[in-house]
Motif scaffolding. Structure first.
Motif, short mmCIF file in Angstrom:
data_model
loop_
_atom_site.label_atom_id
_atom_site.label_comp_id
_atom_site.label_asym_id
_atom_site.label_seq_id
_atom_site.Cartn_x
_atom_site.Cartn_y
_atom_site.Cartn_z
N LEU A 156 0.85 -1.19 0.00
CA LEU A 156 0.00 0.00 0.00
C LEU A 156 0.88 1.25 0.00
O LEU A 156 1.73 1.42 0.87
N ASN A 157 0.68 2.09 -0.97
CA ASN A 157 1.33 3.40 -0.96
C ASN A 157 0.54 4.34 -1.85
O ASN A 157 -0.37 3.91 -2.57
N ALA A 158 0.87 5.60 -1.79
CA ALA A 158 0.17 6.61 -2.60
C ALA A 158 1.14 7.28 -3.55
O ALA A 158 0.97 8.44 -3.91
N LEU A 159 2.16 6.53 -3.97
CA LEU A 159 3.19 7.10 -4.83
C LEU A 159 2.79 7.04 -6.30
O LEU A 159 2.35 6.00 -6.79
N LYS A 160 2.96 8.13 -6.99
CA LYS A 160 2.75 8.12 -8.44
C LYS A 160 4.02 7.73 -9.18
O LYS A 160 3.98 7.36 -10.35
N LYS A 161 5.16 7.84 -8.50
CA LYS A 161 6.43 7.42 -9.08
C LYS A 161 7.14 6.50 -8.08
O LYS A 161 7.35 6.86 -6.93
N ASP A 162 7.49 5.30 -8.54
CA ASP A 162 8.20 4.33 -7.70
C ASP A 162 8.94 3.37 -8.61
O ASP A 162 8.38 2.41 -9.11
N ASN A 163 10.23 3.64 -8.84
CA ASN A 163 11.02 2.82 -9.74
C ASN A 163 11.95 1.90 -8.98
O ASN A 163 13.16 1.90 -9.17
#
Length: 443
Positions: A156-163
């Motif tokens: 669960l996260n609210a990140l729009k960017k996660d590489n």
């Protein structure tokens, strides 16, 4: 157990050993640990609204695991544009939670009053707003899931960017419960439109509808949230079976387009009307009616949303949930209707759906006076004809309903062999004992 075994299309009738209703994520983890140790197959289920049998037993040895009791809205942050919901939250309640906070969760499907978030995400549901907002996968920022051995994936996260490597969230969304139980998800929220501009337009053909789509998209951009194609036949059926109180169209036409544009706060009204005036001038639209009230809009959308249900009242219906590149939709309809009529003379096409994203529900009602059981017994040649055209046009044999147990054989026929090998490898890695929804998707 009847309500957990009876799926919407009444096609699958295999019993279950039991139904489990865990009341917490921890309880579900314990259940999975036990089932994995004893090789007990589990069938994940949420609202039991699936149309391809993914949520009901296949062999009769399974335990249905219904997540309706894991149903909290964990958080809503309208300003940041996201909320976190548990799997058992009913989709309509998710809409209400978002709206209470002054935001919108733009995933609308016909079964939203009973469909639950876990199933919506596991089937990667689409609906009528995909054109502007994407399907369930695109609306999901992160998920929490219980794996076959009971471990908890805390994504669960609210990140729009996660590489940071593989996108495991995208793998679990759309897996139809074969890789894990989605127990919660963080999904995107959007501002509530100030108003909707909605119109029901007469078009002479799907080719004219395609040109109208291009024009509206050019003129309104991302504000164009829906572009739905409907045949006159479907409207006539709804009037015949008294599902509509009145004809919502401007006049008779072989085809109609239901188009909707969102107007945000501060936006200039009349964008859709202005674009349609140009379309009328170019001969793309023969006539049109603009919704003057919310009642008008509701009636227009009812005509679209009831298109599938009315076929059941008319008799037997052969259904296809397919997609092709948008530019190929007219060819699909022309070739598909001709092919079906060749196989079954008198067959009545009721093709409708999300033309703006290439997803057509290519359905056929039995010929007038035909025997329904005999018609359905001869469905396979119709399926084969439609799917051959879909594949030739570069399309998909399952656009938004999934594979379940209905289309496992078909998937093996049309899927790239390397893709199937990769899918099997992933399945084995996450569920080596094969306890999660066995026989579904990969067969």
């Amino acid at each position: 157990m009847a309500s957990y075994l009876s799926e919407p299309r009444k096609r699958f009738h295999t019993p279950a050993v039991a139904v489990a209703l865990p009341g917490s994520v921890a309880a579900l983890q314990a259940l999975c640990r036990w089932a994995n140790a004893h090789r007990v197959p589990l069938v994940p289920q949420s609202g039991n609204t699936g149309l391809v049998g993914g949520q009901v037993p296949l062999s009769g040895t399974e335990v249905i695991v219904n997540l309706s009791r894991i149903n909290r809205v964990r958080s809503v942050d309208a300003a940041a544009g996201h909320m976190t919901l548990e799997a058992g939250v009913i989709l309509e309640h998710a809409h209400q939670a978002a709206e209470a906070a002054g935001a919108m969760f733009p995933l609308w499907i016909a079964s939203q009053g009973s469909a639950r978030i876990g199933g919506v995400l596991s089937s990667n549901a689409g609906g009528v707003q995909v054109l502007a907002f994407g399907n369930a996968r695109e609306l999901t920022l992160g998920v929490e899931a219980v794996l076959a051995d009971g471990r908890l994936y805390q994504g669960l996260n609210a990140l729009k960017k996660d590489n940071t490597g593989y996108d495991l969230k995208d793998l679990l969304v759309g897996a139809e419960g074969t890789l894990g139980f989605i127990t919660a998800a963080t999904v995107k929220l959007f501002p509530i439109p100030e108003a909707h501009e909605t119109a029901l337009c007469n078009v002479a053909s799907p080719a004219a509808a395609l040109e109208l789509f291009y024009l509206l998209r050019e003129r309104t951009g991302s504000r164009l949230t829906a572009f739905e194609l409907m045949p006159r036949f479907g409207i006539d059926l709804q009037l015949k079976h008294q599902m509509l109180s009145r004809d919502p169209t401007a006049s008779l036409s072989p085809w109609y387009v239901l188009a909707e544009v969102n107007r945000m706060r501060g936006g200039v009204p009349g964008a859709l009307q202005s674009a349609l005036e140009d379309a009328l001038g170019q001969g793309l639209v023969g006539d049109a009616v603009l919704a003057q009230s919310e009642s008008d809009r509701t009636q227009m959308w009812a005509a679209r949303e009831q298109m599938s249900d009315v076929q059941s009242r008319e008799g037997a219906s052969i259904k296809h949930d397919v997609s092709v590149p948008i530019a190929a939709v007219p060819q699909l309809l022309m070739d598909g209707i001709a092919a079906a009529e060749k196989v079954v003379p008198g067959i009545r096409a009721c093709a409708f759906g999300h033309m703006g994203d290439g997803n057509i529900h290519f359905n056929f009602s039995q010929p007038v006076g035909a025997d329904g059981k005999a018609f359905m017994a001869g469905a396979e040649p119709v399926h084969a004809a439609i799917y051959e055209i879909v594949i030739r046009l570069g399309g998909s044999v399952s656009a938004e309903h999934g594979i379940g147990q209905l289309k496992t054989g078909l998937l093996k026929q049309v899927k790239d062999p390397v893709a199937l090998e990769m899918m099997r490898a992933i399945k084995h890695a996450l569920d080596p004992n094969g306890i999660l929804n066995p026989g579904k998707v990969l067969g």
